[in-house]
Write a protein that holds these residues in place. Structure first.
Motif, PDB file in Angstrom:
ATOM      1  N   UNK A  15       0.812  -1.216   0.000  1.00  0.00           N
ATOM      2  CA  UNK A  15       0.000   0.000   0.000  1.00  0.00           C
ATOM      3  C   UNK A  15       0.844   1.263   0.000  1.00  0.00           C
ATOM      4  N   UNK A  16       2.070   1.172   0.476  1.00  0.00           N
ATOM      5  CA  UNK A  16       2.919   2.358   0.570  1.00  0.00           C
ATOM      6  C   UNK A  16       3.932   2.437  -0.566  1.00  0.00           C
ATOM      7  N   UNK A  17       3.725   1.633  -1.605  1.00  0.00           N
ATOM      8  CA  UNK A  17       4.526   1.764  -2.820  1.00  0.00           C
ATOM      9  C   UNK A  17       4.069   3.009  -3.563  1.00  0.00           C
ATOM     10  N   UNK A  18       4.791   3.366  -4.623  1.00  0.00           N
ATOM     11  CA  UNK A  18       4.453   4.595  -5.347  1.00  0.00           C
ATOM     12  C   UNK A  18       3.056   4.542  -5.959  1.00  0.00           C
ATOM     13  N   UNK A  19       2.627   3.359  -6.410  1.00  0.00           N
ATOM     14  CA  UNK A  19       1.280   3.254  -6.978  1.00  0.00           C
ATOM     15  C   UNK A  19       0.239   2.933  -5.914  1.00  0.00           C
ATOM     16  N   UNK A  20       0.694   2.568  -4.721  1.00  0.00           N
ATOM     17  CA  UNK A  20      -0.231   2.143  -3.672  1.00  0.00           C
ATOM     18  C   UNK A  20      -1.014   3.265  -3.034  1.00  0.00           C
ATOM     19  N   UNK A  21      -0.432   4.469  -2.991  1.00  0.00           N
ATOM     20  CA  UNK A  21      -1.098   5.570  -2.304  1.00  0.00           C
ATOM     21  C   UNK A  21      -2.434   5.910  -2.943  1.00  0.00           C
ATOM     22  N   UNK A  22      -2.459   6.098  -4.260  1.00  0.00           N
ATOM     23  CA  UNK A  22      -3.706   6.469  -4.938  1.00  0.00           C
ATOM     24  C   UNK A  22      -4.746   5.357  -4.840  1.00  0.00           C
ATOM     25  N   UNK A  23      -4.301   4.105  -4.941  1.00  0.00           N
ATOM     26  CA  UNK A  23      -5.231   2.981  -4.831  1.00  0.00           C
ATOM     27  C   UNK A  23      -5.825   2.922  -3.428  1.00  0.00           C
ATOM     28  N   UNK A  24      -4.973   3.061  -2.416  1.00  0.00           N
ATOM     29  CA  UNK A  24      -5.469   3.057  -1.034  1.00  0.00           C
ATOM     30  C   UNK A  24      -6.461   4.189  -0.806  1.00  0.00           C
ATOM     31  N   UNK A  25      -6.111   5.374  -1.299  1.00  0.00           N
ATOM     32  CA  UNK A  25      -6.969   6.535  -1.089  1.00  0.00           C
ATOM     33  C   UNK A  25      -8.328   6.366  -1.764  1.00  0.00           C
ATOM     34  N   UNK A  26      -8.345   5.736  -2.947  1.00  0.00           N
ATOM     35  CA  UNK A  26      -9.605   5.506  -3.643  1.00  0.00           C
ATOM     36  C   UNK A  26     -10.537   4.638  -2.807  1.00  0.00           C
ATOM     37  N   UNK A  27     -10.011   3.583  -2.209  1.00  0.00           N
ATOM     38  CA  UNK A  27     -10.844   2.713  -1.384  1.00  0.00           C
ATOM     39  C   UNK A  27     -11.284   3.411  -0.097  1.00  0.00           C
ATOM     40  N   UNK A  28     -10.385   4.195   0.503  1.00  0.00           N
ATOM     41  CA  UNK A  28     -10.753   4.942   1.706  1.00  0.00           C
ATOM     42  C   UNK A  28     -11.880   5.917   1.393  1.00  0.00           C
ATOM     43  N   UNK A  29     -11.742   6.646   0.306  1.00  0.00           N
ATOM     44  CA  UNK A  29     -12.767   7.627  -0.080  1.00  0.00           C
ATOM     45  C   UNK A  29     -14.097   6.967  -0.419  1.00  0.00           C
ATOM     46  N   UNK A  30     -14.054   5.680  -0.753  1.00  0.00           N
ATOM     47  CA  UNK A  30     -15.274   4.944  -1.110  1.00  0.00           C
ATOM     48  C   UNK A  30     -15.868   4.207   0.087  1.00  0.00           C
ATOM     49  N   UNK A  31     -15.341   4.455   1.280  1.00  0.00           N
ATOM     50  CA  UNK A  31     -15.935   3.914   2.498  1.00  0.00           C
ATOM     51  C   UNK A  31     -15.393   2.585   2.960  1.00  0.00           C
ATOM     52  N   UNK A  32     -14.338   2.075   2.328  1.00  0.00           N
ATOM     53  CA  UNK A  32     -13.736   0.820   2.754  1.00  0.00           C
ATOM     54  C   UNK A  32     -12.846   1.036   3.976  1.00  0.00           C
ATOM     55  N   UNK A  33     -12.731   0.004   4.775  1.00  0.00           N
ATOM     56  CA  UNK A  33     -11.692  -0.025   5.797  1.00  0.00           C
ATOM     57  C   UNK A  33     -10.451  -0.625   5.138  1.00  0.00           C
ATOM     58  N   UNK A  34      -9.348   0.104   5.192  1.00  0.00           N
ATOM     59  CA  UNK A  34      -8.151  -0.281   4.455  1.00  0.00           C
ATOM     60  C   UNK A  34      -7.049  -0.719   5.408  1.00  0.00           C
ATOM     61  N   UNK A  35      -6.484  -1.887   5.130  1.00  0.00           N
ATOM     62  CA  UNK A  35      -5.325  -2.394   5.856  1.00  0.00           C
ATOM     63  C   UNK A  35      -4.192  -2.517   4.844  1.00  0.00           C
ATOM     64  N   UNK A  36      -3.066  -1.856   5.113  1.00  0.00           N
ATOM     65  CA  UNK A  36      -1.980  -1.841   4.149  1.00  0.00           C
ATOM     66  C   UNK A  36      -0.666  -2.291   4.740  1.00  0.00           C
ATOM     67  N   UNK A  38       3.757  -2.072   4.440  1.00  0.00           N
ATOM     68  CA  UNK A  38       4.939  -1.374   3.953  1.00  0.00           C
ATOM     69  C   UNK A  38       6.129  -2.278   4.215  1.00  0.00           C
ATOM     70  N   UNK A  39       7.227  -2.051   3.474  1.00  0.00           N
ATOM     71  CA  UNK A  39       8.371  -2.957   3.602  1.00  0.00           C
ATOM     72  C   UNK A  39       9.656  -2.270   4.019  1.00  0.00           C
ATOM     73  N   UNK A  40       9.766  -0.978   3.785  1.00  0.00           N
ATOM     74  CA  UNK A  40      11.005  -0.298   4.141  1.00  0.00           C
ATOM     75  C   UNK A  40      10.768   1.189   4.221  1.00  0.00           C
ATOM     76  N   UNK A  41      11.699   1.870   4.887  1.00  0.00           N
ATOM     77  CA  UNK A  41      11.633   3.319   4.958  1.00  0.00           C
ATOM     78  C   UNK A  41      10.499   3.808   5.840  1.00  0.00           C
ATOM     79  N   UNK A  42      10.347   5.102   5.886  1.00  0.00           N
ATOM     80  CA  UNK A  42       9.294   5.721   6.682  1.00  0.00           C
ATOM     81  C   UNK A  42       8.032   5.780   5.844  1.00  0.00           C
ATOM     82  N   UNK A  43       7.001   5.115   6.301  1.00  0.00           N
ATOM     83  CA  UNK A  43       5.774   5.041   5.512  1.00  0.00           C
ATOM     84  C   UNK A  43       5.056   6.385   5.475  1.00  0.00           C
TER      85      UNK A  43
END
Length: 237
Positions: A15-36, A38-43
């Protein structure tokens, strides 16, 4: 068991990859509970994402810990998305044995291990999406990357009739995605070459990708199962 009246949930591996942010945000904005994960760095946390987990797909201990912790806070999964992947960009002779194993673990076998642990949590109309690549379709300068993404396609086809009734699994095979970390790491000349390979002379945007992923997760696509959806603008057909 019906899920009517319950908030829908999506688990996004990567979820915290470069393409993951927009995908996660789309589901959040649509009322989903999102669990993501991350693998490295500061998320960088998308707005309102309540839960995130560290996950190293090359470590069985990390996979076990992630799935155990997820089960404590998530009772069912309606959408499961695998975005994780690495592209060393090496020819075969430049790979070490350890690097071969690492690419296959993160891009394929680690994802399979996670899925094997999460199948009991899938709701009765769950959607699984795995990210392959145009490289799986036409090959690549990096043969290990291409092979790992090709393995996902065979896995998806095999699992389409093996999952619990009502659960479906599909793959997406995008070309280069504009604004992604892979895109940003490329020389502008190479970026332009990728654009010219598409009939539209442009690349898929991360925002449009998020819309596509969300749409495919909806129940109107119930009969899409075991398929690979190519998103390359006609660069390879």
């Amino acid at each position: 068991m019906s899920n009517i009246g319950l908030q829908k949930t999506v688990v996004i591996v990567g979820a915290y990859s470069s393409i993951g942010h927009d995908i996660s945000q789309k589901f959040i904005n649509s009322g989903f509970e999102v669990f993501g994960t991350y693998s490295s760095g500061r998320k960088k946390t998308p707005n309102n994402m309540p839960s995130s987990f560290y996950l190293d797909l090359s470590s069985e201990d990390s996979i076990e810990k992630f799935t155990t912790n997820l089960k404590k806070v998530c009772k069912k999964i309606d959408v499961l998305i695998f975005l994780a992947g690495i592209l060393p960009g090496k020819s075969l002779e430049k790979y070490t044995f350890a690097e071969v194993d690492n690419v296959m673990s993160i891009n394929f076998s680690g994802q399979v291990k996670v899925l094997s642990k999460l199948v009991p949590m899938l709701s009765n109309q769950a959607c699984i999406l795995m990210f392959s690549s145009i490289s799986a379709r036409r090959g690549s300068f990096d043969p290990i990357y291409a092979a790992s993404k090709g393995a996902l396609l065979s896995f998806v086809k095999s699992m389409s009739s093996k999952l619990p009734m009502g659960v479906r699994i599909n793959a997406l095979a995008p070309g280069l995605i504009e604004g992604s970390s892979m895109y940003m790491a490329m020389d502008p000349i190479v970026q332009e070459r990728h654009k010219m390979q598409s009939n539209s002379k442009n690349l898929l945007s991360m925002q449009d990708l998020s819309e596509i992923v969300f749409d495919i997760s909806q129940l109107k696509w119930t009969h899409l199962n075991g398929a690979c959806i190519d998103l390359n603008g006609g660069a390879y057909v």
